[in-house]
Write an enzyme that holds these catalytic residues in place. Structure first.
Site, PDB file in Angstrom:
ATOM      1  CB  CYS A  53      -4.752 -10.821  23.351  1.00 32.51           C
ATOM      2  SG  CYS A  53      -4.507 -12.540  22.520  1.00 32.51           S
ATOM      3  CG  HIS A  58      -4.388  -8.506  18.681  1.00 31.46           C
ATOM      4  ND1 HIS A  58      -5.819  -8.679  18.634  1.00 31.46           N
ATOM      5  CD2 HIS A  58      -4.135  -9.780  19.538  1.00 31.46           C
ATOM      6  CE1 HIS A  58      -6.486  -9.691  19.519  1.00 31.46           C
ATOM      7  NE2 HIS A  58      -5.421 -10.319  20.125  1.00 31.46           N
ATOM      8  CB  THR A 129      -5.989 -13.769   3.982  1.00 28.66           C
ATOM      9  OG1 THR A 129      -6.272 -13.078   2.818  1.00 28.66           O
ATOM     10  CG2 THR A 129      -4.955 -12.792   4.967  1.00 28.66           C
ATOM     11  CE1 TYR A 148       2.765  -8.473  -3.781  1.00 30.69           C
ATOM     12  CE2 TYR A 148       4.527  -7.604  -5.240  1.00 30.69           C
ATOM     13  CZ  TYR A 148       3.336  -7.362  -4.104  1.00 30.69           C
ATOM     14  OH  TYR A 148       3.653  -6.405  -3.458  1.00 30.69           O
ATOM     15  CG  ASN A 157      -4.193 -20.387  -6.607  1.00 30.76           C
ATOM     16  OD1 ASN A 157      -3.937 -20.472  -7.783  1.00 30.76           O
ATOM     17  ND2 ASN A 157      -5.642 -20.398  -6.281  1.00 30.76           N
ATOM     18  NE  ARG A 162      -5.449  -9.127 -11.170  1.00 25.32           N
ATOM     19  CZ  ARG A 162      -4.941  -7.977 -11.563  1.00 25.32           C
ATOM     20  NH1 ARG A 162      -5.070  -7.074 -10.552  1.00 25.32           N
ATOM     21  NH2 ARG A 162      -4.721  -7.730 -12.642  1.00 25.32           N
ATOM     22  CG  ASN A 171       1.680  -7.958   7.380  1.00 22.66           C
ATOM     23  OD1 ASN A 171       1.466  -8.482   8.335  1.00 22.66           O
ATOM     24  ND2 ASN A 171       3.034  -7.646   6.954  1.00 22.66           N
ATOM     25  CB  CYS A 179       4.461  -7.392   3.557  1.00 23.91           C
ATOM     26  SG  CYS A 179       4.518  -5.917   4.635  1.00 23.91           S
ATOM     27  CG  HIS A 180      10.592  -6.226   4.691  1.00 28.25           C
ATOM     28  ND1 HIS A 180       9.838  -6.671   5.774  1.00 28.25           N
ATOM     29  CD2 HIS A 180      11.764  -6.322   4.765  1.00 28.25           C
ATOM     30  CE1 HIS A 180      10.694  -7.473   6.358  1.00 28.25           C
ATOM     31  NE2 HIS A 180      11.944  -7.426   5.725  1.00 28.25           N
ATOM     32  CD  GLU A 208      15.234  -8.579   6.188  1.00 26.82           C
ATOM     33  OE1 GLU A 208      15.306  -9.768   5.295  1.00 26.82           O
ATOM     34  OE2 GLU A 208      14.353  -8.370   7.033  1.00 26.82           O
TER      35      GLU A 208
END
Length: 212
Positions: A53, A58, A129, A148, A157, A162, A171, A179-180, A208
């Site tokens: 937008c 998005h 998130t 993780y 936290n 999880r 994502n 996230c990779h 990378e």
């Protein structure tokens, strides 16, 4: 590299939600900030779809659902091949910045990258998130990886591994929310897009310099 292992082995699949499901969830014809526009962009890893937008991205992901026919080619130029609506280059500036970001990324010129804005409507405001999605690109840069557990710790936290996995599955902004770079504590590179794009993840990690 800031990746480390713990005694826990949370084998979440980064970006596990299917491309179709994420697209349906994130992409509409409009946003309360204005109508969305869609670009199709050629890249070394195949055609990518970018949706924005006027306020921010998005969605950004490969158009292929799987990497069955994945044939990366670094000689492919990053360029817009089609767009839903023509504009003056200002209304959908996040899309233009997204294309520039991809150009620098695939050239390995990450220090030149200026990240396009991501529309606030994409984030679940005040949620863990949101924190994870914002923390990952801020703290885990090009050429770095993270477990993780450590990403949970960076996000405030350490026990929320999880929840980190759930954030990675949902994502919608591939590569920019990287996230990779999130790897399982038990070793290996883990799955990508529910195991449907493991070749893609391996290529990105090699691109990378995270793995040889």
């Amino acid at each position: 590299m800031i990746y480390w292992r713990s005694s826990h082995n949370y084998l979440f699949a980064g970006c596990k939600m299917s491309v179709k499901a994420k697209r349906q969830r994130c992409v509409g014809s409009s946003c309360h900030h204005g109508p969305t526009n869609t670009y199709l962009v050629s890249t070394p890893v195949g055609t990518m779809e970018l949706v924005s937008c006027p306020r921010g991205l998005h969605y950004m992901s490969q158009t292929d659902e799987t990497d069955e026919n994945f044939t990366p080619d670094k000689s492919v130029e990053v360029m817009v091949t089609s767009q839903k609506y023509q504009d003056n280059g200002y209304t959908y500036k996040p899309l233009l910045l997204g294309v520039d970001w991809l150009k620098y990324y695939f050239k390995g010129q990450h220090k030149c990258q200026v990240s396009p804005s991501i529309c606030a409507s994409v984030f679940k405001e005040g949620s863990f998130t949101e924190t994870v999605w914002k923390t990952l690109p801020e703290k885990v840069k090009f050429g770095q990886s993270v477990s993780y557990t450590q990403l949970a710790n960076l996000s405030g936290n350490i026990k929320a591994c999880r929840a980190v996995g759930a954030a990675m599955k949902a994502n919608p902004i591939q590569l920019i929310i990287p996230c990779h770079r999130v790897l399982p504590e038990g070793g290996g590179v883990g799955n990508y897009s529910g195991g449907k794009k493991n070749k893609m993840k391996l290529w990105l990690l090699k691109h990378e310099g995270i793995i040889k």
